[in-house]
Design an enzyme around this catalytic site. Structure first.
Site, PDB file in Angstrom:
ATOM      1  N   HIS A 153      69.850  54.440  18.745  1.00 15.64           N
ATOM      2  CA  HIS A 153      69.830  54.559  17.284  1.00 15.64           C
ATOM      3  C   HIS A 153      70.973  53.712  16.733  1.00 15.64           C
ATOM      4  O   HIS A 153      72.003  53.541  17.370  1.00 15.64           O
ATOM      5  CB  HIS A 153      70.018  56.033  16.916  1.00 15.64           C
ATOM      6  CG  HIS A 153      69.802  56.357  15.472  1.00 15.64           C
ATOM      7  ND1 HIS A 153      70.747  56.105  14.505  1.00 15.64           N
ATOM      8  CD2 HIS A 153      68.752  56.955  14.839  1.00 15.64           C
ATOM      9  CE1 HIS A 153      70.293  56.524  13.331  1.00 15.64           C
ATOM     10  NE2 HIS A 153      69.089  57.038  13.502  1.00 15.64           N
ATOM     11  N   ASP A 191      74.461  61.036  22.727  1.00 18.59           N
ATOM     12  CA  ASP A 191      73.856  61.266  21.411  1.00 18.59           C
ATOM     13  C   ASP A 191      72.722  62.266  21.598  1.00 18.59           C
ATOM     14  O   ASP A 191      71.657  61.929  22.119  1.00 18.59           O
ATOM     15  CB  ASP A 191      73.338  59.940  20.844  1.00 18.59           C
ATOM     16  CG  ASP A 191      72.546  60.113  19.553  1.00 18.59           C
ATOM     17  OD1 ASP A 191      72.382  61.247  19.089  1.00 18.59           O
ATOM     18  OD2 ASP A 191      72.076  59.083  19.021  1.00 18.59           O
ATOM     19  N   GLN A 209      68.379  64.374  19.121  1.00 16.46           N
ATOM     20  CA  GLN A 209      66.983  64.708  19.346  1.00 16.46           C
ATOM     21  C   GLN A 209      66.788  65.674  20.508  1.00 16.46           C
ATOM     22  O   GLN A 209      65.646  65.981  20.856  1.00 16.46           O
ATOM     23  CB  GLN A 209      66.176  63.425  19.608  1.00 16.46           C
ATOM     24  CG  GLN A 209      66.182  62.432  18.458  1.00 16.46           C
ATOM     25  CD  GLN A 209      65.441  62.924  17.229  1.00 16.46           C
ATOM     26  OE1 GLN A 209      64.646  63.850  17.293  1.00 16.46           O
ATOM     27  NE2 GLN A 209      65.698  62.310  16.087  1.00 16.46           N
ATOM     28  N   LYS A 257      68.736  68.256  11.703  1.00 16.95           N
ATOM     29  CA  LYS A 257      67.598  68.154  12.615  1.00 16.95           C
ATOM     30  C   LYS A 257      67.355  69.454  13.382  1.00 16.95           C
ATOM     31  O   LYS A 257      66.394  69.553  14.148  1.00 16.95           O
ATOM     32  CB  LYS A 257      67.820  67.002  13.606  1.00 16.95           C
ATOM     33  CG  LYS A 257      67.896  65.624  12.954  1.00 16.95           C
ATOM     34  CD  LYS A 257      68.071  64.536  13.986  1.00 16.95           C
ATOM     35  CE  LYS A 257      68.387  63.186  13.366  1.00 16.95           C
ATOM     36  NZ  LYS A 257      67.306  62.644  12.513  1.00 16.95           N
ATOM     37  N   CYS A 299      65.493  53.412  12.571  1.00 16.49           N
ATOM     38  CA  CYS A 299      66.887  53.081  12.902  1.00 16.49           C
ATOM     39  C   CYS A 299      67.026  52.618  14.346  1.00 16.49           C
ATOM     40  O   CYS A 299      68.057  52.852  14.994  1.00 16.49           O
ATOM     41  CB  CYS A 299      67.819  54.265  12.621  1.00 16.49           C
ATOM     42  SG  CYS A 299      68.011  54.636  10.879  1.00 16.49           S
TER      43      CYS A 299
END
Length: 420
Positions: A128, A205, A208, A231, A374
């Site tokens: 991302h 990261d 998600q 999220k 992104c």
């Protein structure tokens, strides 16, 4: 494929999300844009409202009742987040505005002091922009070199290529846990183990992954992990950074101002203990409290239950998408039981522009994402200017997937008629 075992979960939780029960263009809303942001349950909305109606006051500095209650709720939410990702200490959880700020915090507070000219930073081509731009900027400031892990033939993280990039010059590995475009689940624990053999630090990261599966930062052994609240059923404007205690202690502050100090003099200052050293200024108090409420909500359902439910939905989604010959699906295929990838699907449909697809689907009440998500370098890597993306969460149903598939087929047929 049937969803007999998983239907009760969606049926149980959908009433908790008021926004889902509305009409879009006279059609029931089918919200399939969860990778961009999730919807918020009543418990989270109530937490926001309760703070402003009952406890609205600044935290930490006041001794009056409202300030004490606000501080207790704000710091209590930190305890909940720490437990949610199994941090060893509450001091390892730093509130940030979002994951982007968390990554920038590490890039400046750790990167400026530890990365030198000729050092190497390993990323992947699927990152991302939030996990790419800060490292580009660090490399520009320091003269460090960026290296990128390629994809396998199945469009997953190439672990063998990753191993070949590592050397004694590797200072940092910063990679996504779950790709928001490819849907692949990267082997975070193995990445950490291998990178640490070369003395490199690892940032994960987890934007998600934290909302969709159980995360244990101690078992993963990452040095830092970032996530965004919006999220995972929490409000926008709140996220968090997990960092190993010794690392956070060694890092200088990112921003200066109130809240992050111990003593201030005209010509110098001393800084507060962790985690407040990294939380300058009045924080997003209500949002942090609501993040704690979101953690409570997800924990009550159970992250393993959420993950299992989404695996079955994923299997059903791909079963239906693979029957549409015009589609090019990106990322690995799920296993027969729906496991092995995230509950999202990025795709193209021949010459039909993803934005046109999204517009037509919106007329049917179906909300999907269209664009580069992104991940512009990744799209160039796979030869796509943009993709359409349908992404699921635990409040989605197989019936909604059916509506989406029906509307998608009609849209493709409509554009096929135009192009013929």
């Amino acid at each position: 494929m049937t969803l007999i075992q998983t239907k009760p979960l969606a049926a149980k939780v959908r009433a908790d999300f008021p926004i889902l029960h509305q009409q879009i263009h006279d059609k029931p809303l089918v919200y399939l844009d969860n990778a961009a942001t999730s919807q918020k349950p009543i418990a989270v909305l109530d937490a926001l409202r309760y703070y402003y109606e009952h406890d609205n006051a600044n935290v930490h500095r006041g001794v009056h009742t409202l300030s004490s209650r606000a501080t207790d709720a704000y710091e209590g939410a930190r305890d909940k987040v720490a437990a949610f990702v199994n941090a060893a200490s509450r001091q390892e959880i730093v509130y940030t505005r979002n994951a982007t700020e968390a990554i920038n915090l590490v890039a400046y507070a750790w990167g400026n002091a530890n990365v030198k000219q000729g050092d190497e930073i390993i990323l992947s081509v699927m990152e991302h922009h939030s996990n790419l731009i800060p490292w580009q900027m660090l490399a520009q400031r320091t003269g460090a070199v960026l290296k990128f892990v390629e994809l396998t033939e199945t469009e997953e993280f190439d672990l063998e290529h990753f191993k070949s990039l590592l050397s004694d010059r590797t200072k940092l590995v910063s990679v996504v846990h779950v790709s928001n475009t490819l849907g692949c689940i990267n082997p975070a624990k193995e990445i950490c183990t291998i990178a640490h053999q070369y003395g490199a630090k690892v940032l994960i990261d987890a934007c998600q992954s934290v909302p969709h599966m159980a995360i244990d930062v101690q078992a993963m052994d990452c040095d830092w992990l970032v996530a965004s609240g919006h999220k995972m059923c929490a409000p926008t404007g709140i996220g968090f950074l997990y960092g190993k205690l010794s690392l956070l202690r060694s890092m200088p502050p990112f921003l200066g101002g109130g809240e992050m100090i111990a003593d201030v003099f005209l010509d110098h200052a001393t800084y507060a203990d962790l985690p407040h050293k990294f939380e300058a200024g009045t924080p997003a108090i209500a949002e942090a409290i609501a993040l704690g409420a979101a953690v409570d909500y997800l924990s009550a359902i159970g992250m393993d239950a959420i993950h299992a439910y989404e695996e079955e939905l994923t299997g059903y989604l791909f079963q239906q998408l693979q029957q549409i010959p015009e589609l090019r699906l990106y990322g690995p295929k799920p296993n027969v039981d729906g496991s092995g990838r995230a509950a999202l699907a990025a795709f193209t449909a021949g010459d039909v522009h993803p934005h046109d697809l999204s517009t037509i689907l919106d007329q049917a009440g179906v909300a999907i994402r269209a664009g580069h998500h992104c991940t512009q370098p990744l799209h160039r890597h796979v030869g796509a200017q943009s993709t359409a993306r349908a992404s699921l969460y635990f409040y989605n149903t197989s019936e909604e997937i059916d509506v989406f598939i029906g509307a998608l087929k009609e849209a493709i047929e409509f554009f096929g008629t135009i192009f013929s």
